[in-house]
Design an enzyme around this catalytic site. Structure first.
Site, PDB file in Angstrom:
ATOM      1  N   CYS A 152     -13.191 -14.772  11.847  1.00 40.71           N
ATOM      2  CA  CYS A 152     -12.775 -13.317  10.872  1.00 40.71           C
ATOM      3  C   CYS A 152     -12.887 -12.201  12.567  1.00 40.71           C
ATOM      4  O   CYS A 152     -13.316 -12.267  12.503  1.00 40.71           O
ATOM      5  CB  CYS A 152     -13.488 -13.530   9.364  1.00 40.71           C
ATOM      6  SG  CYS A 152     -12.465 -11.922   8.717  1.00 40.71           S
ATOM      7  N   HIS A 164      -6.496 -16.689   4.256  1.00 40.97           N
ATOM      8  CA  HIS A 164      -7.092 -16.085   4.307  1.00 40.97           C
ATOM      9  C   HIS A 164      -7.163 -14.279   4.050  1.00 40.97           C
ATOM     10  O   HIS A 164      -8.017 -13.834   4.107  1.00 40.97           O
ATOM     11  CB  HIS A 164      -7.672 -16.038   5.581  1.00 40.97           C
ATOM     12  CG  HIS A 164      -8.911 -15.529   6.620  1.00 40.97           C
ATOM     13  ND1 HIS A 164      -9.276 -16.389   7.259  1.00 40.97           N
ATOM     14  CD2 HIS A 164      -8.608 -14.516   6.631  1.00 40.97           C
ATOM     15  CE1 HIS A 164     -10.781 -15.333   7.617  1.00 40.97           C
ATOM     16  NE2 HIS A 164     -10.105 -14.594   7.296  1.00 40.97           N
ATOM     17  N   GLU A 165      -5.615 -13.971   5.169  1.00 39.63           N
ATOM     18  CA  GLU A 165      -5.488 -12.491   4.120  1.00 39.63           C
ATOM     19  C   GLU A 165      -5.251 -12.201   3.538  1.00 39.63           C
ATOM     20  O   GLU A 165      -5.463 -11.683   2.487  1.00 39.63           O
ATOM     21  CB  GLU A 165      -3.907 -12.795   5.326  1.00 39.63           C
ATOM     22  CG  GLU A 165      -4.535 -12.032   6.374  1.00 39.63           C
ATOM     23  CD  GLU A 165      -5.206 -12.253   7.709  1.00 39.63           C
ATOM     24  OE1 GLU A 165      -5.856 -11.289   7.311  1.00 39.63           O
ATOM     25  OE2 GLU A 165      -5.851 -12.473   8.198  1.00 39.63           O
ATOM     26  N   HIS A 211      -8.201 -11.858   1.275  1.00 39.95           N
ATOM     27  CA  HIS A 211      -9.229 -10.550   2.069  1.00 39.95           C
ATOM     28  C   HIS A 211      -9.109  -9.472   1.068  1.00 39.95           C
ATOM     29  O   HIS A 211      -9.398  -8.495   0.388  1.00 39.95           O
ATOM     30  CB  HIS A 211      -8.813 -10.269   2.936  1.00 39.95           C
ATOM     31  CG  HIS A 211      -9.719 -10.356   4.186  1.00 39.95           C
ATOM     32  ND1 HIS A 211     -11.171 -10.217   4.306  1.00 39.95           N
ATOM     33  CD2 HIS A 211      -9.234 -10.582   5.419  1.00 39.95           C
ATOM     34  CE1 HIS A 211     -11.535 -10.471   5.669  1.00 39.95           C
ATOM     35  NE2 HIS A 211     -10.099 -11.227   5.854  1.00 39.95           N
TER      36      HIS A 211
HETATM   37 ZN   LIG Z   1     -10.719 -12.171   8.122  1.00 38.31          ZN
END
Ligand SMILES: [Zn+2]
Length: 192
Positions: A83, A130-131, A134
């Site tokens: 990341c 993953h995004e 976030h």
């Molecule tokens: Zn990340």
């Protein structure tokens, strides 16, 4: 500038009101991402904008405005992730093998699947999850399938020095400094 403070990354992002606003943020994200050597995705809160916009750039640059996962497989796969907000850190993350996403700037649904001969499909599928994580204040560490065991000694003085390790680096710290790191799960007591 990429945000690396975990407390800020823990905040939930708000929906953008218009696609235009989202596109402007998306353009900034792609510019920031292009400065990184090996980044394949970025979320708005990683550059200090707490709005639900993220970008993925594996096969082609993709801006996602107010994205949501509307369907996903039961099955998961394990993917090694890093990341941009946590340079040098890596986890093996559990991700859905396939997801279907809707976003305000895309007609219809977008489909991502790691069930493919092409490794880029797996990259894209993991990256999109993953995004979106976030945007919900979730980092890759929560998706780790190999959490490191937290072995905390029973009694330890606040000023007592201890050795801790994250698997790569080992350091000696007073317990009052080391404790939050150990409790975060990223560090553990180094074997004596
Ligand atoms: Zn990340």
């Amino acid at each position: 500038m990429i945000i690396t403070e975990e407390a800020k990354l823990r905040l939930m992002c708000e929906e953008v009101k218009t696609v235009k606003e989202g596109e402007e943020i998306g353009a900034q994200l792609l510019t920031e991402l292009s400065k990184s050597v090996n980044g394949i995705g970025l979320a708005a809160n990683q550059i200090g904008i707490n709005k639900r916009v993220c970008v993925v750039n594996v096969k082609e640059p993709l801006i996602l405005i107010n994205p949501r996962i509307v369907e996903h497989s039961e099955e998961q796969f394990v993917f090694p992730e890093g990341c941009l907000s946590f340079p040098g850190k890596h986890v093996k993350a559990g991700r859905y093998t396939s997801v279907i996403i809707e976003a305000d700037n895309h007609e219809g649904k977008l489909s991502f699947s790691a069930d493919s001969e092409d490794m880029n499909d797996a990259f894209e599928c993991a990256c999109v999850q993953h995004e979106i994580d976030h945007l919900d204040g979730i980092t890759m560490f929560e998706r780790s399938v190999t959490p490191q065991p937290v072995r905390v000694p029973e009694k330890i003085g606040r000023n007592e020095k201890v050795m801790i390790t994250d698997g790569k680096e080992t350091k000696e710290l007073k317990w009052k400094k080391a404790q939050p790191l150990v409790e975060s799960g990223d560090w553990e007591m180094a074997p004596a």
